[in-house]
Design an enzyme around this catalytic site. Structure first.
Site, mmCIF file in Angstrom:
data_model
loop_
_atom_site.group_PDB
_atom_site.id
_atom_site.type_symbol
_atom_site.label_atom_id
_atom_site.label_comp_id
_atom_site.label_asym_id
_atom_site.label_seq_id
_atom_site.Cartn_x
_atom_site.Cartn_y
_atom_site.Cartn_z
ATOM 1 N N ILE A 79 -82.015 -45.481 -40.568
ATOM 2 C CA ILE A 79 -81.603 -45.839 -39.211
ATOM 3 C C ILE A 79 -80.701 -44.737 -38.690
ATOM 4 O O ILE A 79 -79.667 -44.437 -39.300
ATOM 5 C CB ILE A 79 -80.807 -47.171 -39.183
ATOM 6 C CG1 ILE A 79 -81.584 -48.311 -39.849
ATOM 7 C CG2 ILE A 79 -80.418 -47.530 -37.749
ATOM 8 C CD1 ILE A 79 -82.803 -48.740 -39.096
ATOM 9 N N HIS A 80 -81.079 -44.115 -37.580
ATOM 10 C CA HIS A 80 -80.188 -43.078 -37.042
ATOM 11 C C HIS A 80 -80.276 -42.906 -35.530
ATOM 12 O O HIS A 80 -79.415 -42.263 -34.934
ATOM 13 C CB HIS A 80 -80.491 -41.726 -37.703
ATOM 14 C CG HIS A 80 -81.684 -41.022 -37.102
ATOM 15 N ND1 HIS A 80 -82.978 -41.332 -37.453
ATOM 16 C CD2 HIS A 80 -81.775 -40.043 -36.172
ATOM 17 C CE1 HIS A 80 -83.805 -40.571 -36.762
ATOM 18 N NE2 HIS A 80 -83.112 -39.782 -35.980
ATOM 19 N N ARG A 81 -81.292 -43.453 -34.875
ATOM 20 C CA ARG A 81 -81.469 -43.165 -33.453
ATOM 21 C C ARG A 81 -80.360 -43.778 -32.620
ATOM 22 O O ARG A 81 -79.907 -44.893 -32.854
ATOM 23 C CB ARG A 81 -82.823 -43.673 -32.970
ATOM 24 C CG ARG A 81 -83.963 -42.786 -33.419
ATOM 25 C CD ARG A 81 -85.115 -42.814 -32.443
ATOM 26 N NE ARG A 81 -86.160 -41.940 -32.931
ATOM 27 C CZ ARG A 81 -86.450 -40.749 -32.417
ATOM 28 N NH1 ARG A 81 -85.774 -40.289 -31.390
ATOM 29 N NH2 ARG A 81 -87.423 -40.024 -32.922
#
Length: 360
Positions: A208-210
Site C-alpha cells: 500500500i503506498h498510493r
C-alpha cells in the site's frame, strides 16, 4: 559516441532502467549518463536496487525528496536542467509517471533535446492522481513514445497523437524483461522466505503506498481492517512503504498483518513467486504479479492496466474491509498466465528505436 541521459528516481524506474542500461552497455554504441533525482532515497527503496541489478552508479544524485509536488518537481526541473547543460546529450530517457519523469521531460524539451518516454500511453482517466497528470504531460512533449500495450496505443490515438510530430511505437512492457532476467538470480540470492519463516506457509503479498489510499485516513483505516480480516486465516506479508508507515503512525492505526521493511528487487521477486495472491495499489506490482503467474486484487477505483482486469488476472476492489475479505475468499481469477499481453524482447526493441532516433 552519442550521449544519452537517463532520469530515474523511484523503485519501478530502477527496474525498467536496468534492462535498457544492460543492453546499452553490451552494444557499446551509446554513452549513458544516469541521473537519480533522489525521489526514493533510503537504502531499501534505492541503493539496494543498483547493487542487486548491477545498474551503473548514477553520475548525478540530486537528493530531492520529501517535498510537496510543486517544490519537488520544480527543484528537479532546475537541477536536471543544470545537468543537461553540462552533459549536452542527444536524448533524454524517462520512465513511467513520477515527478522525476515529468521534470526530466520538461527540462529536456525546453533545451530542445529529444525525449523518449518508456511506458507511454497509460491512462487511469482519473485526473486527481498526480501520476495521471505526469504521464499525460510527459507523453505530449515526448519525441518517441514506447507503449507497453495496444490499449496504450489506442489512448494516444484518441488524444490526437496521429497528428503530432512524435513517433508512437508498440514495444511491449520492459518490466517483463526484468522479471525474466532476474528471477533465476533471485532464486539463488534471496533468503527472504526462510528469513520470514514462510517455507511451509501460504501467504498473501500486499503493498500500500498510493496517495489516494495513504492520505485519506478513513480509506487507509478501512484497507487495513480488510487486510487484518484476511490475515486471520491467511498470513499477509506487507513490505511497508515509508509514506504508509508515517501515515499509520500519524493516524494511530494498528494492524496485525506482518509488516516488514521495504525489500530489494530479488526479495520482492521471491515473495511474488512464493505467495498465493497479491493485494496492491501499485501499478507495477500488478504486472509483476502476472509475470510471476499470480492473480492480484487492486485496491483502487481504476487501473492503467485494464488488460489484466478485462482478462480476469486482476480485480479492482473498493477500499472496504468486507469487500477485500470477500474478494480473497470468493474470487478465483484467471490462471492462463501464458496469454501474450506484454510482448517479448522489449528492451531490445526500445534500444533499436532509440539508436535509430539518435542517428536521425
Amino acid at each position: 559516441m552519442k550521449k544519452i541521459v537517463t532520469i530515474i528516481g523511484a523503485r519501478p524506474q530502477f527496474v525498467k532502467a536496468a534492462v535498457l542500461s544492460r543492453i546499452i552497455r553490451k552494444q557499446g554504441l551509446l554513452e549513458e549518463v544516469i541521473v537519480h533525482t533522489g525521489q526514493h532515497f533510503d537504502t531499501n527503496m534505492s541503493a539496494v536496487f543498483f547493487e542487486e541489478m548491477q545498474i551503473p552508479r548514477p553520475k548525478y544524485n540530486l537528493d530531492i525528496n520529501e517535498l510537496g509536488h510543486g517544490a519537488m518537481t520544480g527543484q528537479m526541473l532546475e537541477k536536471i536542467e543544470e545537468v543537461l547543460l553540462v552533459e549536452k546529450p542527444a536524448m533524454v530517457i524517462v520512465y513511467g509517471d513520477t515527478n522525476s519523469t515529468l521534470a526530466g521531460a520538461l527540462a529536456a524539451k525546453k533545451l530542445h533535446i529529444k525525449v523518449v518516454h518508456v511506458e507511454a500511453g497509460l491512462r487511469s482517466f482519473n485526473m486527481r492522481m498526480p501520476e495521471e497528470v505526469n504521464r499525460i504531460l510527459t507523453d505530449r512533449i515526448s519525441d518517441l513514445l514506447c507503449c507497453p500495450t495496444t490499449t496504450a496505443i489506442e489512448n494516444l490515438k484518441a488524444e490526437g497523437f496521429d497528428d503530432f510530430e512524435s513517433e508512437v511505437m508498440l514495444t511491449g512492457d520492459i518490466m517483463k524483461d526484468a522479471v525474466i532476467h532476474y528471477s533465476k538470480m533471485a532464486e539463488e540470492k534471496s533468503a527472504i522466505i526462510s528469513k520470514l519463516g514462510l517455507e511451509n506457509d501460504a501467504f498473501v503479498l500486499a503493498t500500500i503506498h498510493r496517495q489516494e489510499n495513504t492520505d485519506d485516513p478513513n480509506r487507509l483505516r478501512e484497507l487495513f481492517k480488510g487486510l487484518d480480516l484476511v490475515h486471520e486465516s491467511l498470513k499477509v506479508i506487507l513490505p511497508l512503504h515509508p509514506r504508509t508507515a508515517q501515515r499509520l503512525k500519524d493516524q494511530k492505526i494498528a494492524t496485525n498483518v506482518k509488516l516488514i521493511d521495504p525489500v530489494g528487487y530479488f526479495d520482492m521477486l521471491q515473495l511474488l513467486n512464493k505467495c498465493v495472491l497479491v493485494i496492491t495499489d501499485s501499478g507495477g506490482l500488478q504486472k509483476e504479479a502476472f509475470f510471476c503467474k499470480k492473480n492480484a486484487l487492486v485496491l483502487r477505483d481504476e487501473t492503467e492496466w485494464i488488460e489484466l482486469v478485462d482478462r480476469n488476472f486482476a480485480k479492482l476492489v473498493r477500499p472496504k474491509a468486507t469487500e477485500i475479505f470477500s474478494a480473497v475468499n470468493e474470487w478465483a481469477g484467471n490462471k492462463d498466465f501464458d496469454e501474450p499481453i506484454f510482448g517479448t524482447h522489449v528492451g531490445q526493441r526500445i534500444y533499436e528505436a532509440i539508436v535509430k532516433m539518435v542517428d536521425s
